[in-house]
Design a protein around this motif. Structure first.
Motif, short mmCIF file in Angstrom:
data_model
loop_
_atom_site.label_atom_id
_atom_site.label_comp_id
_atom_site.label_asym_id
_atom_site.label_seq_id
_atom_site.Cartn_x
_atom_site.Cartn_y
_atom_site.Cartn_z
N PRO A 152 -91.65 -17.82 -85.06
CA PRO A 152 -92.36 -16.69 -85.69
C PRO A 152 -91.77 -15.35 -85.28
CG PRO A 152 -93.61 -17.51 -83.83
CD PRO A 152 -92.43 -18.43 -84.00
N ASP A 153 -92.00 -14.37 -86.13
CA ASP A 153 -91.65 -13.00 -85.81
C ASP A 153 -92.81 -12.10 -86.26
OD1 ASP A 153 -91.35 -12.94 -88.53
OD2 ASP A 153 -89.22 -12.45 -88.51
N GLU A 154 -92.61 -10.80 -86.15
CA GLU A 154 -93.68 -9.85 -86.46
C GLU A 154 -94.19 -10.00 -87.89
OE1 GLU A 154 -96.42 -6.92 -86.00
OE2 GLU A 154 -95.10 -7.48 -84.37
N SER A 155 -93.33 -10.33 -88.83
CA SER A 155 -93.76 -10.41 -90.23
C SER A 155 -94.41 -11.75 -90.56
CB SER A 155 -92.55 -10.18 -91.16
OG SER A 155 -91.58 -11.18 -90.94
N THR A 156 -94.01 -12.84 -89.90
CA THR A 156 -94.57 -14.15 -90.24
C THR A 156 -95.82 -14.50 -89.42
OG1 THR A 156 -93.12 -15.28 -88.67
CG2 THR A 156 -92.35 -15.07 -90.96
N PHE A 157 -95.95 -13.95 -88.22
CA PHE A 157 -97.09 -14.26 -87.37
C PHE A 157 -97.51 -13.01 -86.59
CE2 PHE A 157 -98.68 -17.51 -83.97
CZ PHE A 157 -99.98 -17.27 -84.34
N PRO A 158 -98.11 -12.02 -87.29
CA PRO A 158 -98.48 -10.78 -86.61
C PRO A 158 -99.64 -10.94 -85.63
CG PRO A 158 -99.25 -10.76 -88.88
CD PRO A 158 -98.42 -11.99 -88.72
N GLU A 159 -100.35 -12.07 -85.68
CA GLU A 159 -101.47 -12.30 -84.78
C GLU A 159 -101.05 -12.83 -83.41
OE1 GLU A 159 -101.16 -13.92 -87.73
OE2 GLU A 159 -102.54 -12.83 -89.02
N LEU A 160 -99.77 -13.08 -83.21
CA LEU A 160 -99.30 -13.68 -81.96
C LEU A 160 -99.64 -12.84 -80.72
CD1 LEU A 160 -97.90 -16.08 -80.63
CD2 LEU A 160 -95.73 -14.92 -80.99
N PRO A 161 -99.48 -11.52 -80.72
CA PRO A 161 -99.87 -10.76 -79.53
C PRO A 161 -101.37 -10.90 -79.19
CG PRO A 161 -98.44 -9.44 -80.89
CD PRO A 161 -98.76 -10.67 -81.68
N THR A 162 -102.22 -10.92 -80.20
CA THR A 162 -103.65 -11.11 -79.95
C THR A 162 -103.91 -12.50 -79.39
OG1 THR A 162 -104.12 -9.64 -81.80
CG2 THR A 162 -105.92 -11.03 -81.03
N ASP A 188 -88.07 -10.15 -79.64
CA ASP A 188 -87.61 -8.78 -79.85
C ASP A 188 -88.23 -8.13 -81.08
OD1 ASP A 188 -86.04 -8.94 -77.59
OD2 ASP A 188 -84.32 -9.74 -78.71
N SER A 189 -88.76 -8.92 -82.01
CA SER A 189 -89.37 -8.33 -83.20
C SER A 189 -90.75 -7.76 -82.90
CB SER A 189 -89.46 -9.35 -84.33
OG SER A 189 -90.43 -10.34 -84.02
N TYR A 190 -91.37 -8.20 -81.82
CA TYR A 190 -92.68 -7.66 -81.41
C TYR A 190 -92.46 -6.50 -80.45
CZ TYR A 190 -94.59 -12.01 -83.27
OH TYR A 190 -94.95 -13.04 -84.08
N LYS A 191 -93.44 -5.59 -80.42
CA LYS A 191 -93.29 -4.40 -79.58
C LYS A 191 -93.40 -4.73 -78.10
CE LYS A 191 -94.82 -1.21 -83.05
NZ LYS A 191 -95.98 -0.82 -83.78
N ASN A 192 -94.43 -5.47 -77.71
CA ASN A 192 -94.67 -5.71 -76.29
C ASN A 192 -95.25 -7.11 -76.09
OD1 ASN A 192 -94.89 -5.33 -73.57
ND2 ASN A 192 -96.71 -4.06 -73.69
N LEU A 193 -94.60 -8.10 -76.57
CA LEU A 193 -95.14 -9.46 -76.49
C LEU A 193 -95.04 -10.05 -75.09
CD1 LEU A 193 -96.40 -11.76 -78.08
CD2 LEU A 193 -94.11 -12.58 -78.59
N ARG A 194 -94.04 -9.66 -74.34
CA ARG A 194 -93.81 -10.29 -73.04
C ARG A 194 -94.97 -10.08 -72.07
NH1 ARG A 194 -88.67 -8.59 -74.50
NH2 ARG A 194 -87.15 -10.28 -74.60
N PHE A 195 -95.54 -8.90 -72.03
CA PHE A 195 -96.57 -8.62 -71.03
C PHE A 195 -97.90 -8.15 -71.63
CE2 PHE A 195 -92.58 -8.23 -68.68
CZ PHE A 195 -92.83 -9.18 -67.70
N VAL A 196 -98.11 -8.38 -72.92
CA VAL A 196 -99.37 -7.99 -73.53
C VAL A 196 -100.50 -8.88 -72.96
CG1 VAL A 196 -99.14 -9.49 -75.56
CG2 VAL A 196 -100.52 -7.44 -75.72
N GLY A 197 -101.56 -8.26 -72.51
CA GLY A 197 -102.72 -8.99 -72.01
C GLY A 197 -102.65 -9.42 -70.57
N VAL A 198 -101.58 -9.09 -69.86
CA VAL A 198 -101.48 -9.50 -68.45
C VAL A 198 -102.55 -8.81 -67.62
CG1 VAL A 198 -100.01 -9.43 -66.39
CG2 VAL A 198 -99.04 -10.08 -68.58
N ILE A 199 -102.74 -7.53 -67.82
CA ILE A 199 -103.74 -6.79 -67.05
C ILE A 199 -105.14 -7.33 -67.34
CG2 ILE A 199 -104.75 -4.51 -66.67
CD1 ILE A 199 -101.94 -4.84 -65.54
N ASN A 200 -105.42 -7.66 -68.59
CA ASN A 200 -106.73 -8.22 -68.94
C ASN A 200 -106.96 -9.55 -68.24
OD1 ASN A 200 -105.97 -6.23 -70.74
ND2 ASN A 200 -107.03 -7.12 -72.45
N GLY A 201 -105.94 -10.40 -68.23
CA GLY A 201 -106.06 -11.69 -67.57
C GLY A 201 -106.25 -11.57 -66.07
N VAL A 202 -105.49 -10.68 -65.44
CA VAL A 202 -105.62 -10.47 -64.00
C VAL A 202 -106.99 -9.87 -63.67
CG1 VAL A 202 -104.71 -9.18 -62.02
CG2 VAL A 202 -103.15 -10.31 -63.58
#
Length: 144
Positions: free
Chosen positions: A17-27, A80-94
């Protein structure tokens, strides 16, 4: 987008997936990290883990890098197609991990909490009794 279609996209192995095919991935990754943090916080609380740095460091690693393995290894996402996929939600989880861990730890140590409260209140009462407001204190110039 419905929940079933998002879960279908999330469970397709190698879907790339990329930003256009699966935009819900960061959520989805954010919620995954929150769930991992909650489970790990319960685990730390039930095991009565009291080494703070070890528990926090391992929790941070599991929360941050577990989902990375999922979206890079399982989904093979174009990160790379997502803005901040690598660390999105880390603070929320911690944050949820720490909240649950502290809650369980406090419940397990209620006797120590009560004894600390008694010691602190006794110290406060004795210090207020020691200070007599009718006494005037003077400072001589020689004391400096």
């Amino acid at each position: 987008m419905t929940t079933s279609s998002v879960l279908t996209k999330a469970s397709n192995f190698g879907s790339k997936p990329d930003e256009s095919t699966f935009p819900e991935l960061p959520t989805l990754v954010t919620w995954l990290r929150i769930i991992i943090g909650a489970i790990y916080g319960v685990s730390l609380g039930i095991r009565n883990e009291n080494r703070g740095l070890v528990g926090l460091t391992l929790g941070l690693n599991v929360i941050a890098f577990g989902p990375m393995l999922y979206f890079t290894g399982y989904l093979m996402a174009n990160v790379d197609s997502y803005k901040n996929l690598r660390f999105v939600g880390v603070i929320n989880g911690v944050a949820i991990m720490l909240l649950i861990w502290i809650t369980f730890f406090t419940w397990a140590h209620s006797e120590e909490e009560i004894s600390l409260q008694k010691v602190l209140s006794d110290a406060l009462v004795s210090s207020s009794e020691d200070a007599d407001p009718t006494e005037e204190t003077t400072v001589d110039a020689d004391e400096f």
